[in-house]
Design a protein around this motif. Structure first.
Motif, short mmCIF file in Angstrom:
data_model
loop_
_atom_site.label_atom_id
_atom_site.label_comp_id
_atom_site.label_asym_id
_atom_site.label_seq_id
_atom_site.Cartn_x
_atom_site.Cartn_y
_atom_site.Cartn_z
N HIS A 198 -12.66 0.76 17.38
CA HIS A 198 -11.72 0.22 18.36
C HIS A 198 -11.07 -1.06 17.82
CE1 HIS A 198 -13.43 3.00 21.27
NE2 HIS A 198 -12.53 2.61 22.15
N ARG A 199 -9.77 -1.15 18.03
CA ARG A 199 -9.03 -2.37 17.74
C ARG A 199 -8.58 -2.95 19.08
NH1 ARG A 199 -5.46 -0.07 12.57
NH2 ARG A 199 -7.30 0.54 11.34
N VAL A 200 -8.99 -4.20 19.34
CA VAL A 200 -8.89 -4.76 20.68
C VAL A 200 -8.12 -6.08 20.64
CG1 VAL A 200 -10.22 -5.59 22.66
CG2 VAL A 200 -11.12 -3.72 21.24
N VAL A 201 -7.18 -6.23 21.57
CA VAL A 201 -6.44 -7.48 21.75
C VAL A 201 -6.91 -8.13 23.05
CG1 VAL A 201 -4.17 -8.47 22.29
CG2 VAL A 201 -4.40 -6.78 20.45
N ILE A 202 -7.24 -9.42 22.98
CA ILE A 202 -7.71 -10.16 24.15
C ILE A 202 -6.87 -11.41 24.33
CG2 ILE A 202 -9.70 -11.26 25.27
CD1 ILE A 202 -11.49 -9.68 23.28
N THR A 203 -6.23 -11.55 25.48
CA THR A 203 -5.47 -12.77 25.75
C THR A 203 -6.37 -13.82 26.40
OG1 THR A 203 -4.75 -12.05 27.96
CG2 THR A 203 -3.36 -11.42 26.07
N ALA A 204 -6.00 -15.08 26.20
CA ALA A 204 -6.76 -16.20 26.76
C ALA A 204 -8.23 -16.12 26.38
CB ALA A 204 -6.59 -16.28 28.28
N ALA A 205 -8.49 -15.93 25.09
CA ALA A 205 -9.87 -15.75 24.60
C ALA A 205 -10.49 -17.05 24.11
CB ALA A 205 -9.88 -14.72 23.47
N GLY A 206 -9.85 -18.17 24.36
CA GLY A 206 -10.34 -19.43 23.83
C GLY A 206 -11.50 -20.04 24.58
N ARG A 207 -11.76 -19.58 25.81
CA ARG A 207 -12.84 -20.17 26.60
C ARG A 207 -13.17 -19.23 27.76
NH1 ARG A 207 -10.70 -22.83 31.16
NH2 ARG A 207 -8.42 -23.04 31.12
N ASP A 208 -14.22 -19.60 28.47
CA ASP A 208 -14.60 -18.91 29.71
C ASP A 208 -14.72 -17.39 29.50
OD1 ASP A 208 -14.63 -21.41 30.90
OD2 ASP A 208 -12.57 -21.25 31.62
N PHE A 209 -14.18 -16.60 30.42
CA PHE A 209 -14.42 -15.16 30.35
C PHE A 209 -13.71 -14.53 29.15
CE2 PHE A 209 -13.84 -10.70 31.90
CZ PHE A 209 -15.18 -10.37 31.88
N GLY A 210 -12.62 -15.09 28.70
CA GLY A 210 -11.98 -14.56 27.49
C GLY A 210 -12.88 -14.67 26.28
N ARG A 211 -13.56 -15.79 26.17
CA ARG A 211 -14.53 -15.96 25.09
C ARG A 211 -15.68 -14.95 25.24
NH1 ARG A 211 -19.29 -18.53 25.57
NH2 ARG A 211 -20.40 -19.13 23.66
N THR A 212 -16.13 -14.76 26.47
CA THR A 212 -17.18 -13.77 26.74
C THR A 212 -16.76 -12.39 26.25
OG1 THR A 212 -18.02 -14.99 28.64
CG2 THR A 212 -18.50 -12.64 28.56
N LEU A 213 -15.54 -11.98 26.61
CA LEU A 213 -15.04 -10.68 26.17
C LEU A 213 -15.01 -10.59 24.65
CD1 LEU A 213 -12.09 -10.28 28.68
CD2 LEU A 213 -14.07 -8.77 28.54
N ALA A 214 -14.52 -11.65 24.00
CA ALA A 214 -14.44 -11.63 22.54
C ALA A 214 -15.81 -11.48 21.90
CB ALA A 214 -13.76 -12.92 22.06
N LEU A 215 -16.78 -12.24 22.38
CA LEU A 215 -18.13 -12.17 21.83
C LEU A 215 -18.74 -10.79 22.02
CD1 LEU A 215 -19.51 -15.61 23.08
CD2 LEU A 215 -19.08 -14.98 20.69
N ARG A 216 -18.57 -10.24 23.22
CA ARG A 216 -19.21 -8.95 23.51
C ARG A 216 -18.55 -7.80 22.76
NH1 ARG A 216 -23.05 -8.68 27.66
NH2 ARG A 216 -23.13 -6.51 27.00
N PHE A 217 -17.22 -7.78 22.68
CA PHE A 217 -16.56 -6.71 21.93
C PHE A 217 -16.90 -6.81 20.45
CE2 PHE A 217 -14.18 -5.66 25.67
CZ PHE A 217 -13.80 -4.33 25.48
#
Length: 244
Positions: free
Chosen positions: A6-25
C-alpha cells in the motif's frame, strides 16, 4: 493486516492523530507520504518513523498548507513525481477551533477553520484522485467528527468547526456515490472527542479498555484498517460511535 503493498498519503501528519496514523501505517509496512503545514513538522514524524528501522525510501515528508490551493497542488505533484499511484488518501487535516460563543473567534480564525477542514479536504481529494484511479485498491478515508453529524451538539467546538465538519460530511456522502462505479471506496469516521496517546507506547497498548472509557486513537486506526482490509465489493461508508 500487512500493508507492504500500500502507498498511503496522510494530510496533517505532523502531530496528534495524523502522527498516530503515520506511525501505525508505517508499522504495518506501508509506504507513507506525510504532509504537515510546515516541512519541519512532517520531517520530525518521518525521522521518528525512520528511527524505528523503516526504509528511508518508503517514508516521505512534504509541506502542505491545506488552505492554499497552490500548496495542495504542489504536494500532489511531488508525490506523483515519486510514484505512479497511491492506494489510500487519508484526509486528516482540519484546524480545530474551540469555543461555544460565535463571537469568540476572529474572522481570520473562521476562514482558516473552514478552509483547512472543508476546502482543504475537497482540494486534496481532487488533487490526488488521478493517482488513486491508477490503483487497483483505491480508498479515501476522511476523519470527519461527531460534529459533522446532524443534530450533534455535545462538543465545545466553535460553530465554524461544526460548519467545516458538516461540509466534509456532505462532500464525502456525494463522493461515495459518485466514485463507487469507478471502484473508489469513500470511508468517513465520525468520532467524538477521543484519547490520542502514543499508539506504540507499551503502557497504552497494555492498558485494558472498557465501555466506560473514552474512545482511543488506537480504536479509530483499527476501524480504518478494518475498512480498507475488506474485499473490494465491501463498501463501508462510515463509522459512527456512541459517546460515553
Amino acid at each position: 493486516m500487512p500493508l507492504e503493498h500500500h502507498r498511503v498519503v496522510i494530510t496533517a501528519a505532523g502531530r496528534d492523530f495524523g502522527r498516530t496514523l503515520a506511525l501505525r501505517f508505517a508499522s504495518r509496512g506501508a509506504e507513507v507520504h506525510l504532509s504537515a503545514r510546515t516541512l519541519e513538522a512532517a520531517t520530525r514524524v518521518r525521522d521518528e518513523i525512520l528511527s524505528q528501522g523503516h526504509d528511508a525510501d518508503r517514508v516521505h515528508a512534504y509541506a502542505c498548507d491545506l488552505t492554499d490551493p497552490a500548496s495542495v497542488r504542489e504536494f500532489a505533484a511531488a508525490v506523483a513525481a515519486r510514484t505512479d499511484h497511491i492506494d489510500v488518501l487519508l484526509n486528516n487535516g482540519s484546524r480545530y477551533q474551540h469555543g461555544t460563543d460565535l463571537l469568540s473567534a476572529s474572522d481570520e480564525d473562521v476562514v482558516d477553520t473552514l478552509a483547512s477542514g472543508a476546502t482543504g479536504t475537497v482540494l486534496a481529494t481532487k488533487a490526488f484522485l488521478p493517482l488513486l484511479l491508477q490503483s487497483a485498491k483505491p480508498d479515501i478515508v476522511t476523519m470527519v467528527s461527531g460534529c459533522g453529524e446532524a443534530g450533534h451538539h455535545r462538543s465545545d467546538a466553535h460553530d465554524a468547526f461544526y460548519a467545516a465538519k458538516s461540509a466534509q460530511a456532505g462532500f464525502t456522502e456525494i463522493l461515495s456515490r459518485r466514485l463507487r462505479d469507478r471502484g473508489v471506496r469513500v470511508i468517513s469516521l465520525y468520532p467524538p472527542d477521543f484519547d490520542n496517546h502514543d499508539p506504540l507506547s507499551e503502557s497504552w497498548e497494555g492498558a485494558p479498555r472498557t465501555a466506560k472509557d473514552p474512545l482511543t486513537a488506537q480504536s479509530l486506526v483499527d476501524c480504518v484498517f478494518f475498512a480498507i482490509g475488506q474485499p473490494r465489493d465491501c463498501f463501508i461508508k462510515s463509522f459512527h460511535f456512541e459517546q460515553v
